[in-house]
Design a protein around this motif. Structure first.
Motif, PDB file in Angstrom:
ATOM      1  N   LEU A   1       0.829  -1.209   0.000  1.00 34.89           N
ATOM      2  CA  LEU A   1       0.000   0.000   0.000  1.00 34.89           C
ATOM      3  C   LEU A   1       0.860   1.254   0.000  1.00 34.89           C
ATOM      4  CD1 LEU A   1      -2.817  -1.030   2.521  1.00 34.89           C
ATOM      5  CD2 LEU A   1      -3.071  -0.656   0.052  1.00 34.89           C
ATOM      6  N   SER A   2       1.996   1.208   0.696  1.00 31.62           N
ATOM      7  CA  SER A   2       2.901   2.360   0.720  1.00 31.62           C
ATOM      8  C   SER A   2       3.456   2.658  -0.665  1.00 31.62           C
ATOM      9  CB  SER A   2       4.056   2.094   1.699  1.00 31.62           C
ATOM     10  OG  SER A   2       3.580   1.936   3.013  1.00 31.62           O
ATOM     11  N   PHE A   3       3.833   1.617  -1.396  1.00 30.94           N
ATOM     12  CA  PHE A   3       4.327   1.812  -2.757  1.00 30.94           C
ATOM     13  C   PHE A   3       3.216   2.319  -3.677  1.00 30.94           C
ATOM     14  CE2 PHE A   3       7.866  -1.179  -1.674  1.00 30.94           C
ATOM     15  CZ  PHE A   3       8.897  -0.319  -1.991  1.00 30.94           C
ATOM     16  N   LEU A   4       1.993   1.880  -3.448  1.00 30.80           N
ATOM     17  CA  LEU A   4       0.881   2.357  -4.266  1.00 30.80           C
ATOM     18  C   LEU A   4       0.645   3.845  -4.042  1.00 30.80           C
ATOM     19  CD1 LEU A   4      -1.339   1.507  -6.245  1.00 30.80           C
ATOM     20  CD2 LEU A   4      -2.815   1.038  -4.278  1.00 30.80           C
ATOM     21  N   VAL A   5       0.720   4.280  -2.799  1.00 30.99           N
ATOM     22  CA  VAL A   5       0.588   5.718  -2.492  1.00 30.99           C
ATOM     23  C   VAL A   5       1.737   6.491  -3.124  1.00 30.99           C
ATOM     24  CG1 VAL A   5       0.589   7.425  -0.640  1.00 30.99           C
ATOM     25  CG2 VAL A   5      -0.685   5.299  -0.361  1.00 30.99           C
ATOM     26  N   ALA A   6       2.942   5.908  -3.114  1.00 29.36           N
ATOM     27  CA  ALA A   6       4.105   6.577  -3.707  1.00 29.36           C
ATOM     28  C   ALA A   6       3.923   6.789  -5.201  1.00 29.36           C
ATOM     29  CB  ALA A   6       5.366   5.758  -3.439  1.00 29.36           C
ATOM     30  N   ILE A   7       3.261   5.849  -5.869  1.00 30.73           N
ATOM     31  CA  ILE A   7       3.012   5.996  -7.311  1.00 30.73           C
ATOM     32  C   ILE A   7       2.006   7.103  -7.571  1.00 30.73           C
ATOM     33  CG2 ILE A   7       2.004   4.844  -9.322  1.00 30.73           C
ATOM     34  CD1 ILE A   7       3.190   2.235  -8.288  1.00 30.73           C
ATOM     35  N   HIS A   8       0.964   7.173  -6.750  1.00 30.53           N
ATOM     36  CA  HIS A   8      -0.077   8.193  -6.955  1.00 30.53           C
ATOM     37  C   HIS A   8       0.407   9.587  -6.571  1.00 30.53           C
ATOM     38  CE1 HIS A   8      -3.533   5.817  -8.212  1.00 30.53           C
ATOM     39  NE2 HIS A   8      -3.209   4.896  -7.317  1.00 30.53           N
ATOM     40  N   TYR A   9       1.324   9.664  -5.622  1.00 33.61           N
ATOM     41  CA  TYR A   9       1.834  10.969  -5.176  1.00 33.61           C
ATOM     42  C   TYR A   9       3.365  10.961  -5.277  1.00 33.61           C
ATOM     43  CZ  TYR A   9      -2.885  11.258  -3.312  1.00 33.61           C
ATOM     44  OH  TYR A   9      -4.252  11.261  -3.175  1.00 33.61           O
ATOM     45  N   PRO A  10       3.903  11.035  -6.492  1.00 34.65           N
ATOM     46  CA  PRO A  10       5.352  10.912  -6.698  1.00 34.65           C
ATOM     47  C   PRO A  10       6.167  11.993  -5.993  1.00 34.65           C
ATOM     48  CG  PRO A  10       4.241  11.678  -8.701  1.00 34.65           C
ATOM     49  CD  PRO A  10       3.176  11.252  -7.751  1.00 34.65           C
ATOM     50  N   ASP A  11       5.571  13.176  -5.779  1.00 36.83           N
ATOM     51  CA  ASP A  11       6.312  14.232  -5.097  1.00 36.83           C
ATOM     52  C   ASP A  11       6.584  13.886  -3.637  1.00 36.83           C
ATOM     53  OD1 ASP A  11       6.321  15.710  -7.403  1.00 36.83           O
ATOM     54  OD2 ASP A  11       4.560  16.914  -6.865  1.00 36.83           O
ATOM     55  N   TYR A  12       5.801  12.966  -3.091  1.00 33.45           N
ATOM     56  CA  TYR A  12       5.955  12.573  -1.688  1.00 33.45           C
ATOM     57  C   TYR A  12       6.274  11.072  -1.570  1.00 33.45           C
ATOM     58  CZ  TYR A  12       3.602  17.044  -1.008  1.00 33.45           C
ATOM     59  OH  TYR A  12       3.270  18.372  -1.026  1.00 33.45           O
ATOM     60  N   ARG A  13       6.910  10.525  -2.604  1.00 33.49           N
ATOM     61  CA  ARG A  13       7.113   9.078  -2.616  1.00 33.49           C
ATOM     62  C   ARG A  13       8.058   8.615  -1.512  1.00 33.49           C
ATOM     63  NH1 ARG A  13       9.443  11.039  -7.351  1.00 33.49           N
ATOM     64  NH2 ARG A  13      11.714  10.829  -7.537  1.00 33.49           N
ATOM     65  N   LEU A  14       9.059   9.416  -1.162  1.00 34.81           N
ATOM     66  CA  LEU A  14       9.954   9.015  -0.079  1.00 34.81           C
ATOM     67  C   LEU A  14       9.212   8.933   1.247  1.00 34.81           C
ATOM     68  CD1 LEU A  14      13.210  11.027  -0.917  1.00 34.81           C
ATOM     69  CD2 LEU A  14      12.788   8.585  -1.222  1.00 34.81           C
ATOM     70  N   THR A  15       8.347   9.907   1.481  1.00 35.25           N
ATOM     71  CA  THR A  15       7.542   9.892   2.709  1.00 35.25           C
ATOM     72  C   THR A  15       6.591   8.703   2.724  1.00 35.25           C
ATOM     73  OG1 THR A  15       7.611  12.306   2.822  1.00 35.25           O
ATOM     74  CG2 THR A  15       5.927  11.202   4.132  1.00 35.25           C
ATOM     75  N   ALA A  16       5.976   8.444   1.565  1.00 32.61           N
ATOM     76  CA  ALA A  16       5.014   7.340   1.478  1.00 32.61           C
ATOM     77  C   ALA A  16       5.688   6.000   1.731  1.00 32.61           C
ATOM     78  CB  ALA A  16       4.347   7.347   0.107  1.00 32.61           C
TER      79      ALA A  16
END
Length: 262
Positions: free
Chosen positions: A185-200
């Motif tokens: 789920l964290s990687f999925l959020v990182a894909i949808h919000y690439p500007d915050y992918r490190l945080t996700a």
């Protein structure tokens, strides 16, 4: 010259595609291996109690569980690389459905045939007096069960199963749901919000840590107390943990199925 460059570009694209597929399936292999090894490790405690070596059973469980964690960093690196390389959300959803689905089916088979896991670890425990753990784990795959332990006693022991314990099923479900779904789920959020992918991606450690805390502070201590006191409840407890794990994987699969459909 332009024609040569065109062929070169096509070749490089094909190589990148092959590498992407290889890494895709390699990452999935590591994910499934982690889940399956965790399932198998749960049988070590029961085998230790049956063999009269409860402490050794706990050690085997911890060793196998730790071994499964070795694949986690490699899985995270490869999956993160695939996301950085351009994996789409739909591709990750298919990846999750395939990996979690296969993990569930293999774990379900192991639950149905859990006596085979108990037998395997019983042989390993018997072999540890003469061999190191790595060698015993390999040799036990080819050894005859009746040559190393009391087959009749084993059948009587494992035949005394009782109903699952609802509280343990719930705790196991929460733990393994966090362990199986949090990273994906964290990687999925990182894909949808690439500007915050490190945080996700950092949230994967939070989910994984919460699952480990439930195991370490609730499930495993209760498991050990039962082993030291009432062995008749041990099989019910072991089955409850396994059922909770299966439900955690199934719920993870359903969550990604809903996300994929929507």
């Amino acid at each position: 010259m332009s024609e040569l460059e065109g062929w070169l570009n096509i070749y490089l694209q094909e190589v990148k595609l092959i590498n992407a597929y290889f890494l895709y399936w390699l990452s999935m292999f590591f994910y499934i291996t982690m889940q399956v090894m965790e399932t198998i490790s749960l049988g070590a405690r029961v085998s230790g109690k049956f063999s009269g070596s409860s402490s050794l059973g706990v050690t085997l469980h911890q060793s196998f569980s730790t071994l499964s964690r070795i694949f986690l960093p490699v899985f995270l690196i490869i999956t993160a690389f695939l996301v950085e390389r351009g994996m789409s959300s739909q591709e990750l959803e298919k990846y999750a459905l395939t990996g979690v689905g296969l993990s569930f089916l293999i774990s379900l088979f192991l639950f149905i045939k859990i006596e085979l896991v108990y037998k395997y670890f019983s042989i390993v425990i018997s072999m540890l007096s003469k061999h190191s753990l790595p060698i015993a784990l390999i040799l036990a795959l080819f050894a005859k069960f009746s040559s190393y332990t009391d087959a009749d006693g084993f059948i009587n022991y494992t035949g005394s199963k009782k109903r699952p314990l609802p509280k343990i099923v719930l705790l196991s479900f929460l733990s393994y749901f966090l362990l199986s779904s949090g990273i994906l789920l964290s990687f999925l959020v990182a894909i949808h919000y690439p500007d915050y992918r490190l945080t996700a991606v950092q949230f994967s450690a939070l989910f994984h840590g919460a699952g480990v805390v439930i195991l370490a502070f609730y499930i495993n201590p209760s498991f050990s107390l039962i082993m030291d006191s009432n062995s008749s409840t041990l099989l019910s407890y072991s089955d409850s943990v396994l059922i909770g794990k299966l439900l955690g994987l199934l719920f993870t699969f359903l969550v990604f199925l809903i996300i994929y459909i929507l």
